[in-house]
Write a protein that holds these residues in place. Structure first.
Motif, PDB file in Angstrom:
ATOM      1  N   LEU A  85       1.033  -4.058   2.811  1.00  0.00           N
ATOM      2  CA  LEU A  85       2.442  -4.423   2.663  1.00  0.00           C
ATOM      3  C   LEU A  85       3.326  -3.511   3.508  1.00  0.00           C
ATOM      4  CD1 LEU A  85       2.362  -4.649  -1.245  1.00  0.00           C
ATOM      5  CD2 LEU A  85       2.162  -6.580   0.333  1.00  0.00           C
ATOM      6  N   SER A  86       4.302  -4.115   4.187  1.00  0.00           N
ATOM      7  CA  SER A  86       5.254  -3.303   4.965  1.00  0.00           C
ATOM      8  C   SER A  86       6.406  -2.811   4.095  1.00  0.00           C
ATOM      9  CB  SER A  86       5.797  -4.113   6.146  1.00  0.00           C
ATOM     10  OG  SER A  86       6.441  -5.293   5.679  1.00  0.00           O
ATOM     11  N   ASP A  87       6.702  -3.538   2.996  1.00  0.00           N
ATOM     12  CA  ASP A  87       7.760  -3.126   2.062  1.00  0.00           C
ATOM     13  C   ASP A  87       7.234  -3.308   0.638  1.00  0.00           C
ATOM     14  OD1 ASP A  87      10.016  -2.443   0.710  1.00  0.00           O
ATOM     15  OD2 ASP A  87      11.352  -3.876   1.702  1.00  0.00           O
ATOM     16  N   ALA A  88       6.528  -2.285   0.156  1.00  0.00           N
ATOM     17  CA  ALA A  88       5.805  -2.391  -1.110  1.00  0.00           C
ATOM     18  C   ALA A  88       6.718  -2.678  -2.292  1.00  0.00           C
ATOM     19  CB  ALA A  88       5.020  -1.099  -1.360  1.00  0.00           C
ATOM     20  N   GLN A  89       7.946  -2.123  -2.250  1.00  0.00           N
ATOM     21  CA  GLN A  89       8.814  -2.228  -3.419  1.00  0.00           C
ATOM     22  C   GLN A  89       9.319  -3.643  -3.653  1.00  0.00           C
ATOM     23  OE1 GLN A  89      11.607   1.075  -3.874  1.00  0.00           O
ATOM     24  NE2 GLN A  89      10.423   2.232  -2.363  1.00  0.00           N
ATOM     25  N   LYS A  90       9.195  -4.512  -2.636  1.00  0.00           N
ATOM     26  CA  LYS A  90       9.627  -5.908  -2.818  1.00  0.00           C
ATOM     27  C   LYS A  90       8.515  -6.784  -3.395  1.00  0.00           C
ATOM     28  CE  LYS A  90      13.341  -6.118   0.586  1.00  0.00           C
ATOM     29  NZ  LYS A  90      13.827  -6.734   1.846  1.00  0.00           N
ATOM     30  N   HIS A  91       7.309  -6.234  -3.480  1.00  0.00           N
ATOM     31  CA  HIS A  91       6.196  -7.010  -4.042  1.00  0.00           C
ATOM     32  C   HIS A  91       6.408  -7.153  -5.552  1.00  0.00           C
ATOM     33  CE1 HIS A  91       2.117  -8.176  -5.256  1.00  0.00           C
ATOM     34  NE2 HIS A  91       1.897  -8.496  -3.984  1.00  0.00           N
ATOM     35  N   PRO A  92       6.220  -8.355  -6.097  1.00  0.00           N
ATOM     36  CA  PRO A  92       6.483  -8.562  -7.536  1.00  0.00           C
ATOM     37  C   PRO A  92       5.652  -7.681  -8.457  1.00  0.00           C
ATOM     38  CG  PRO A  92       5.351 -10.464  -6.551  1.00  0.00           C
ATOM     39  CD  PRO A  92       5.818  -9.606  -5.435  1.00  0.00           C
ATOM     40  N   ALA A  93       4.506  -7.192  -7.981  1.00  0.00           N
ATOM     41  CA  ALA A  93       3.640  -6.376  -8.844  1.00  0.00           C
ATOM     42  C   ALA A  93       3.976  -4.890  -8.780  1.00  0.00           C
ATOM     43  CB  ALA A  93       2.170  -6.586  -8.457  1.00  0.00           C
ATOM     44  N   PHE A  94       4.940  -4.491  -7.928  1.00  0.00           N
ATOM     45  CA  PHE A  94       5.245  -3.064  -7.756  1.00  0.00           C
ATOM     46  C   PHE A  94       5.686  -2.453  -9.090  1.00  0.00           C
ATOM     47  CE2 PHE A  94       8.213   0.448  -6.967  1.00  0.00           C
ATOM     48  CZ  PHE A  94       7.425   1.264  -6.161  1.00  0.00           C
ATOM     49  N   ALA A  95       5.096  -1.297  -9.413  1.00  0.00           N
ATOM     50  CA  ALA A  95       5.464  -0.571 -10.638  1.00  0.00           C
ATOM     51  C   ALA A  95       5.781   0.863 -10.251  1.00  0.00           C
ATOM     52  CB  ALA A  95       4.330  -0.622 -11.657  1.00  0.00           C
ATOM     53  N   TYR A  96       6.913   1.359 -10.714  1.00  0.00           N
ATOM     54  CA  TYR A  96       7.383   2.704 -10.355  1.00  0.00           C
ATOM     55  C   TYR A  96       6.855   3.718 -11.360  1.00  0.00           C
ATOM     56  CZ  TYR A  96      10.670   6.621  -9.943  1.00  0.00           C
ATOM     57  OH  TYR A  96      11.224   7.862  -9.814  1.00  0.00           O
ATOM     58  N   LEU A  97       6.134   4.727 -10.857  1.00  0.00           N
ATOM     59  CA  LEU A  97       5.666   5.824 -11.708  1.00  0.00           C
ATOM     60  C   LEU A  97       6.476   7.066 -11.350  1.00  0.00           C
ATOM     61  CD1 LEU A  97       1.760   5.374 -11.540  1.00  0.00           C
ATOM     62  CD2 LEU A  97       3.327   4.558 -13.301  1.00  0.00           C
ATOM     63  N   PRO A  98       7.470   7.457 -12.162  1.00  0.00           N
ATOM     64  CA  PRO A  98       8.376   8.554 -11.801  1.00  0.00           C
ATOM     65  C   PRO A  98       7.659   9.879 -11.572  1.00  0.00           C
ATOM     66  CG  PRO A  98       8.654   7.907 -14.111  1.00  0.00           C
ATOM     67  CD  PRO A  98       7.805   6.866 -13.465  1.00  0.00           C
TER      68      PRO A  98
END
Length: 756
Positions: free
Chosen positions: A93-106
């Motif tokens: 992916l070139s822009d991972a954060q736009k993928h629907p499965a992206f999950a943010y681990l702070p």
């Protein structure tokens, strides 16, 4: 122009050096992710390992917060990493954060990174973790970079499989490779076995991963591929391979794979990236298997086993692996795990070390199961995924009563089954107490309980089981375990040993029943057939090749000198076959008489009723022979038009059903009417519930595996047969044929305290 292969080669060279260094597992992982990031000009490289509880734990990182190692976690299917693990497919992916499965681990601090490349860590198509690289700039990673990361993941997979990372696991947690697994399938033979896994066709473990000379490895690969293609062409050109049909289609599929340019190109690319030829095959095979396992098209998923077999053949050619000697390398408590296997292959294993058999495929009436039952080992079948989930040496429990396998069981499960084994041993002691007691029902009806046999190792069980005799001696097993046709002297010795062991008890020898699914590799006369069960086999084959029958009959007649000889013809379809066989036998009797050989005191000829056409000539058949035996396994498959080896049909139809029991009752009644002895030998005789049905419809002689005699005798000695016969007649004479006979028999047994 940039040499895109230089980066992966350099990385693999550095990994090889790291693997050779004496490092602690965590230090090795930290160095690996550092070098991957450096080689791929990535700001982040992270390794997530799959735990037994379905959680992906961060095990090492370069670029993310080092404090998040062993703390950051994602469940299967959660986030990009969880999605890769669940699908066993890479994400680029070139822009991972736009993928629907992206999950943010702070805790990881990864929100500042955009481009993302993640690949599954695979071994034998099974996901063990996920390897990820990331960059701030938005970019699509090149194909050679994806290939390099997949190759590196393969190296890490071997680290996980060898247990190097288990020391990094926190107390109470385990890696997925060691997690307990319970697989539910079907019971093919009762009993409980505790032991350790022996994979019937073990995966070849590739230990030499990195090449020294890519050109030399490419030459090795090309040579092995050439040999593979020649071997497939040779199989296709043999006269015994049918020119059309399913068998040829499988071989044509092999040839298609072996010549597939895409497959070969991927192999060559992996070699150019620094892998040995065998490591390249292992990597491409694992990638392909992971992708095909997640396909929904059943035809494509079936082709997966063809591809696996082809890749394994290529690996064996590259590594020079021949057949391995079995006896020396088996644990003392071996449980064989196989996709499928032949009866002769099971007999290659030493009986004293076998504790059970687990089959991914097969059916309760397949010949390997029949042999396993004769050997007295528990068998489960239809155990999907058992092979890929198992490793050689894994602890395993086979529950042949409930059709369950416990792989790497927890201690409490193991303790419960150990108690179950002790309980079964106490019950076997009870059966031994019944051994010398007569097989008589409560209302005084005598039942002959005979045993099935086929090899010399079966003979001690005749006395141990208390059997009334051998109702079926499968003479073909001697042929199946031999590498060439057994000489007449060897046959004669076996038959004499059998008669000596039986003493005054009757023995019924079935003439050689080869063909169909019992193919002798050294007998070139039998080719591939579209419907082998319906083809050139048993008496059909021996009448066309009378030399086989003459040699066997001469050995039997000599062995039985001074005793009664009972011989039975398998797969009889019409009366003329009995007449032809009798002529051959009479000719052998005259020949031996001429040379003053000691002949049997009497010779009784019988026929097996297993072809439905005999149902319309029962009285004529019984008039032409001295006795008949019902081969319920084949008869049931022919009556219901179900291939007994077809896994999709296993268990679909119940032999304890009104239509089939009506047919069996007709045979028993015709025998009574004509005064002909009738025995049933087959799967039905060996289980108390189905034996109960047989007694209720008129059978007074049944033959089964030696291990089944105790439970069946315990059942019949508590049975009042008159009551059961009345119930069975009422059920079978009723106008409807969809009554649940099995449930009715369980109710009857429960009401009369009859042990099943």
């Amino acid at each position: 122009m940039r040499d895109t292969a230089a980066g992966p080669r350099l990385l693999l060279r550095r990994l090889r050096e790291l693997m050779a260094e004496a490092l602690e597992p965590q230090a090795r992982l930290d160095r690996i992710v550092h070098h991957i990031a450096q080689n791929m000009v990535a700001e982040v490289c992270s390794l997530y390992v799959l735990r037994a509880d379905g959680v992906l734990e961060l095990y090492a990182t370069e670029g993310l917060n080092p404090g998040s190692v062993h703390l950051a976690q994602l469940r299967l299917g959660q986030g990009l990493v969880g999605t890769i693990a669940a699908s066993a497919r890479p994400l680029n992916l070139s822009d991972a954060q736009k993928h629907p499965a992206f999950a943010y681990l702070p805790e990881t601090g990864e929100e500042i990174y955009n481009s993302f490349l993640g690949v599954p860590v695979l071994r034998a198509g099974r996901t063990l973790g996920v390897l990820v690289v990331q960059n701030r700039t938005m970019r699509q990673y090149r194909e050679d970079e994806v290939e390099a990361l997949e190759t590196t993941a393969m190296v890490i997979a071997e680290m996980i499989a060898t247990g190097d990372l288990s020391r990094l696991t926190r107390p109470g947690l385990e890696l997925d490779l060691s997690r307990p697994v319970t697989i539910k399938g079907m019971s093919f033979n009762e009993g409980v076995g505790l032991g350790h896994v022996v994979l019937h066709e073990p995966r070849i473990v590739v230990t030499n991963l990195f090449n020294e000379d890519s050109d030399e490895e490419l030459q090795r690969l090309e040579t092995a591929l050439g040999s593979l293609r020649l071997s497939i062409d040779d199989m296709l050109s043999r006269r015994e391979v049918a020119f059309e049909g399913e068998h040829r289609e499988v071989l044509e599929a092999y040839r298609m794979f072996a010549n597939d340019r895409g497959w070969v190109r991927r192999l060559e690319e992996a070699v150019r990236n620094g892998l040995t030829a065998e490591a390249a095959v292992e990597k491409v095979q694992s990638d392909m298997r992971a992708r095909m396992m997640h396909m929904t098209d059943p035809y494509l998923r079936e082709r997966m086993s063809d591809f696996d077999d082809l890749a394994n053949r290529l690996l064996r050619m590259l590594m020079g692996h021949g057949p391995e000697a079995l006896a020396g390398q088996l644990p003392r408590d071996a449980i064989i795990v196989a996709r499928s296997m032949g009866a002769a292959e099971l007999l290659d294993y030493p009986r004293e070390k076998l504790r059970g058999l687990v089959l991914e495929e097969g059916a309760v009436t397949s010949h390997v199961v029949i042999v396993a039952r004769a050997m007295g080992i528990p068998v489960t079948g239809q155990m999907k995924g058992a092979v890929s989930m198992s490793e050689n040496g894994d602890a395993i429990i086979v529950d042949g009563e409930d059709g369950v396998v416990h792989l790497r069981p927890q201690s409490d499960v193991e303790a419960a089954y150990a108690e179950k084994v002790r309980f079964r041993a106490r019950r076997q002691e009870l059966y031994r107490e019944l051994r010398d007691k007569p097989s008589v029902t409560r209302d005084g009806v005598h039942i002959d309980l005979m045993m099935n046999a086929g090899l010399a190792v079966d003979l001690p069980q005749l006395a141990e089981s208390g059997a009334a005799g051998i109702g079926l001696f499968r003479t073909e097993l001697q042929f199946m375990v031999a590498s060439t046709f057994p000489r007449a002297e060897a046959q004669e010795k076996l038959y004499r040993d059998v008669l000596d062991a039986a003493r005054d008890k009757p023995v019924t020898f079935r003439t050689i029943d080869i063909g169909g699914d019992k193919v002798l590799p050294y007998f070139k006369g039998v080719g591939q057939e579209e419907n082998p069960a319906l083809g050139w086999r048993a008496v059909r084959l021996t009448l066309d090749r009378p030399g086989l029958l003459r040699t066997q009959m001469r050995a039997l007649l000599k062995a039985a000198g001074g005793r009664e000889l009972r011989v039975m013809l398998p797969m009889v379809t019409e009366l003329s076959e009995i007449r032809q066989a009798r002529e051959i036998i009479d000719k052998e009797v005259r020949h031996l008489s001429r040379f003053a050989h000691h002949l049997p005191t009497s010779l009784k000829l019988g026929a097996m009723i297993e072809v439905p056409s005999l149902m319309w000539q029962l009285e004529e058949v019984m008039g032409a022979v001295d006795f008949v035996s019902v081969g319920s396994n084949d008869l049931f498959q022919f009556v219901t038009a179900t291939d007994r080896g077809n896994t999709q049909l296993a268990g679909r139809f119940d032999p304890i059903s009104v239509p089939f029991l009506r047919l069996l009752r007709q045979i028993a009644r015709t025998g009574e009417k004509t005064g002909t002895s009738v025995t049933l030998c087959g799967e039905l005789a060996g289980r108390p519930i189905s034996a109960l049905a047989l007694l209720g419809i008129g059978y007074r002689a049944i033959s089964m595996s030696a291990a089944a005699i105790g439970p069946v005798k315990a059942m019949l000695t508590e049975l009042t047969l008159g009551e059961l016969t009345a119930l069975m007649d009422e059920t079978l004479d009723a106008p409807t044929s969809d009554r649940d006979v099995r449930a009715m028999l369980h109710e009857f047994a429960s009401a009369h305290d009859i042990p099943l």
